[in-house]
Enzyme design. Sequence first.
Site, short mmCIF file in Angstrom:
data_model
loop_
_atom_site.label_atom_id
_atom_site.label_comp_id
_atom_site.label_asym_id
_atom_site.label_seq_id
_atom_site.Cartn_x
_atom_site.Cartn_y
_atom_site.Cartn_z
N HIS A 163 0.77 -1.20 -0.06
CA HIS A 163 0.03 0.09 0.12
C HIS A 163 0.88 1.17 0.12
O HIS A 163 1.90 1.18 0.29
CB HIS A 163 -0.79 0.01 1.36
CG HIS A 163 -1.95 -1.08 1.29
ND1 HIS A 163 -1.74 -1.82 2.50
CD2 HIS A 163 -2.91 -1.27 0.50
CE1 HIS A 163 -3.40 -2.42 2.09
NE2 HIS A 163 -3.49 -2.12 1.24
N CYS A 248 -2.21 0.32 9.89
CA CYS A 248 -3.43 -0.24 9.42
C CYS A 248 -4.18 -1.02 10.66
O CYS A 248 -5.33 -1.42 10.28
CB CYS A 248 -2.99 -1.63 8.59
SG CYS A 248 -1.78 -2.47 9.17
N1 LIG Z 1 -3.04 -0.89 5.49
C1 LIG Z 1 -2.09 -1.90 5.63
O1 LIG Z 1 -1.12 -1.81 5.36
N2 LIG Z 1 -2.92 -3.03 5.67
C2 LIG Z 1 -2.06 -4.23 5.63
C3 LIG Z 1 -2.91 -5.53 5.14
C4 LIG Z 1 -2.30 -6.83 5.22
C5 LIG Z 1 -3.13 -7.93 4.83
N3 LIG Z 1 -2.21 -9.26 4.99
C6 LIG Z 1 -3.30 -7.91 3.25
O2 LIG Z 1 -2.55 -8.38 2.43
O3 LIG Z 1 -4.20 -7.19 2.78
#
Ligand SMILES: NC(=O)NCCC[C@H](N)C(=O)O
Length: 258
Positions: A163, A248
């Site tokens: 992201h 997150c």
């Molecule tokens: N905003 C973020 O950094 N989100 C992390 C999401 C990690 C989750 N394992 C994903 O791949 O969507």
Amino acid sequence: MPSKKALVRRPSPRLAEGLVTHIEREKVDAGLATEQWEAYVEALREHGWETVEVDPADDNPDSVFVEDTVVMYRNVALIARSGAESRREETIGVEEAVARLGCSVNWIWEPGTLDGGDVLKIGDTIYVGRGGRTNAAGIQQLRAAFEPLGAQVVAVPVSKVLHLKSAVTALPDGTVIGHIPKVDRPSLFPRFLSVPEESGAHVVLLGGDKLLMAASAPKTAELLADLGFEPVLVDIGEFEKLEGCVTCLSVRMRDLYA
Ligand SMILES: NC(=O)NCCC[C@H](N)C(=O)O
């Protein structure tokens, strides 16, 4: 008075099945992750944030990463539509939570995709990452939702990490920080400070000079302390194994009036 509320969501017992895209899969200890999450929530509370728990989504391994499901601007909650299909159901409990808090609710619609992790707000400038999870239609819809409210949306390419906010976040003075090898175009940001660790690029603004940061970025914490900021370190190692970062695990809602 502006609120200091933050949405959080308890980790799913299936956390270890969460997605990994840019890193090798490592075994995740769900019990330890829950302890780390509780300490993270406690750190928010200790710094004056009222945490609001979204109903857990036990069948959705990545649901703890609540930031990806919604983008707040003023009192409008824009419900995201993840570029990862397996994450789309996560928005259900979040819609209910933001409506209960009195937000006006809007949605990203097909064919748009957008993850909250791709959206970095600095005042009324909203940077949005075009990467694996957010597409051009998602960016157009973000513009349509927030520009009439006074925001300026700036799209930036993201190719090296999951992201935009895996690559960059911003200090309280608006300086964007990032670990250069992971940032596609540092020159797109008016003021950019390079930090020595990848996880050092992630800060949650707790208020004043206080920055919530991952314990895995001690050199960056030292650099930022030397610049007059006050790092508050939390161990989120189990979430980092799933490409999660401090940002997150919560959605801060600063512009709600209560
Ligand atoms: N905003 C973020 O950094 N989100 C992390 C999401 C990690 C989750 N394992 C994903 O791949 O969507």
